[in-house]
Design a protein around this motif. Sequence first.
Motif, PDB file in Angstrom:
ATOM      1  N   ARG A   1       0.834  -1.217   0.000  1.00  0.00           N
ATOM      2  CA  ARG A   1       0.000   0.000   0.000  1.00  0.00           C
ATOM      3  C   ARG A   1       0.861   1.257   0.000  1.00  0.00           C
ATOM      4  O   ARG A   1       0.582   2.223  -0.715  1.00  0.00           O
ATOM      5  CB  ARG A   1      -0.952  -0.011   1.195  1.00  0.00           C
ATOM      6  N   ARG A   2       1.943   1.234   0.772  1.00  0.00           N
ATOM      7  CA  ARG A   2       2.854   2.374   0.824  1.00  0.00           C
ATOM      8  C   ARG A   2       3.512   2.603  -0.543  1.00  0.00           C
ATOM      9  O   ARG A   2       3.637   3.724  -1.011  1.00  0.00           O
ATOM     10  CB  ARG A   2       3.906   2.135   1.907  1.00  0.00           C
TER      11      ARG A   2
ATOM     12  N   PRO B   1      -6.331   3.265  -2.736  1.00  0.00           N
ATOM     13  CA  PRO B   1      -7.222   3.877  -1.739  1.00  0.00           C
ATOM     14  C   PRO B   1      -8.667   3.993  -2.211  1.00  0.00           C
ATOM     15  O   PRO B   1      -9.592   3.888  -1.413  1.00  0.00           O
ATOM     16  CB  PRO B   1      -6.619   5.267  -1.511  1.00  0.00           C
ATOM     17  N   ALA B   2      -8.879   4.166  -3.493  1.00  0.00           N
ATOM     18  CA  ALA B   2     -10.241   4.275  -4.025  1.00  0.00           C
ATOM     19  C   ALA B   2     -10.989   2.956  -3.917  1.00  0.00           C
ATOM     20  O   ALA B   2     -12.210   2.937  -3.878  1.00  0.00           O
ATOM     21  CB  ALA B   2     -10.203   4.724  -5.476  1.00  0.00           C
ATOM     22  N   ARG B   3     -10.281   1.859  -3.837  1.00  0.00           N
ATOM     23  CA  ARG B   3     -10.917   0.532  -3.753  1.00  0.00           C
ATOM     24  C   ARG B   3     -10.834  -0.082  -2.374  1.00  0.00           C
ATOM     25  O   ARG B   3     -11.430  -1.128  -2.135  1.00  0.00           O
ATOM     26  CB  ARG B   3     -10.260  -0.422  -4.754  1.00  0.00           C
ATOM     27  N   ARG B   4     -10.045   0.497  -1.485  1.00  0.00           N
ATOM     28  CA  ARG B   4      -9.869  -0.058  -0.145  1.00  0.00           C
ATOM     29  C   ARG B   4     -11.153   0.060   0.664  1.00  0.00           C
ATOM     30  O   ARG B   4     -11.814   1.100   0.645  1.00  0.00           O
ATOM     31  CB  ARG B   4      -8.790   0.707   0.644  1.00  0.00           C
TER      32      ARG B   4
ATOM     33  N   ALA C   1      -2.095  -6.330  -9.571  1.00  0.00           N
ATOM     34  CA  ALA C   1      -2.664  -7.518  -8.929  1.00  0.00           C
ATOM     35  C   ALA C   1      -3.118  -7.225  -7.506  1.00  0.00           C
ATOM     36  O   ALA C   1      -3.928  -7.958  -6.940  1.00  0.00           O
ATOM     37  CB  ALA C   1      -1.651  -8.654  -8.922  1.00  0.00           C
ATOM     38  N   PHE C   2      -2.598  -6.125  -6.925  1.00  0.00           N
ATOM     39  CA  PHE C   2      -2.916  -5.778  -5.544  1.00  0.00           C
ATOM     40  C   PHE C   2      -3.857  -4.579  -5.443  1.00  0.00           C
ATOM     41  O   PHE C   2      -4.094  -4.068  -4.363  1.00  0.00           O
ATOM     42  CB  PHE C   2      -1.619  -5.485  -4.778  1.00  0.00           C
ATOM     43  N   ALA C   3      -4.391  -4.136  -6.566  1.00  0.00           N
ATOM     44  CA  ALA C   3      -5.218  -2.929  -6.589  1.00  0.00           C
ATOM     45  C   ALA C   3      -6.418  -3.015  -5.644  1.00  0.00           C
ATOM     46  O   ALA C   3      -6.792  -2.017  -5.025  1.00  0.00           O
ATOM     47  CB  ALA C   3      -5.692  -2.631  -8.008  1.00  0.00           C
TER      48      ALA C   3
ATOM     49  N   LEU D   1       2.024   1.828 -12.189  1.00  0.00           N
ATOM     50  CA  LEU D   1       1.459   0.882 -11.214  1.00  0.00           C
ATOM     51  C   LEU D   1       1.290  -0.506 -11.829  1.00  0.00           C
ATOM     52  O   LEU D   1       0.718  -1.389 -11.207  1.00  0.00           O
ATOM     53  CB  LEU D   1       0.097   1.384 -10.718  1.00  0.00           C
ATOM     54  N   ARG D   2       1.819  -0.682 -13.032  1.00  0.00           N
ATOM     55  CA  ARG D   2       1.583  -1.915 -13.789  1.00  0.00           C
ATOM     56  C   ARG D   2       1.893  -3.173 -12.990  1.00  0.00           C
ATOM     57  O   ARG D   2       1.088  -4.091 -12.943  1.00  0.00           O
ATOM     58  CB  ARG D   2       2.390  -1.893 -15.086  1.00  0.00           C
TER      59      ARG D   2
END
Length: 174
Positions: A140-141, A165-168, A158-160, A153-154
Amino acid sequence: MSERSLPELDAVVEETLRSAELEHEHPGQGRFVVTLPGTKKLKTVVGLTIGAHALTIEAFVCRQPDENREQLWAWLLQHNARSYGVSWSIDSVGDVYLTGRLPHAVITPEEIDRLLGSVLSHADDHFNTLLEIGFGTSIRREWDWRVKRGESLRNLEAFAAFADPARRPRDPQG
């Protein structure tokens, strides 16, 4: 079944790896280092050693977790019951491996293929889960740092679901 010699077993493993067109090294009789290609874990390096009574397999999966060690250990133990030929294990510092042993009598091309397939499926299929449990804060950091700098962010996509933050999920405590 009569005892099979080290040279005979070595030849079975060598021919199996060659026939499967797997990248491998053969640093000495009875010793092999195999590289299995993956999608989530891009490659898994596997050591195969023919000992006095068994073929030992060991594959490094990930380094010791930064966080949630007990949660990760519990996850590994719960998944051991579903493993074929290998089990999740940790070394003295907490690095995560898949390990197993096969008696000489069952060292065949089919069994070696099945065992390597088990290693690959466990290491590759569960790699992102292991990283999320053991390294989620770091991921996340890293996501946040890249967004601030406009970096790609490619390789984090897989960790999006948990890193963006928009999906957390919102933390109810703040």
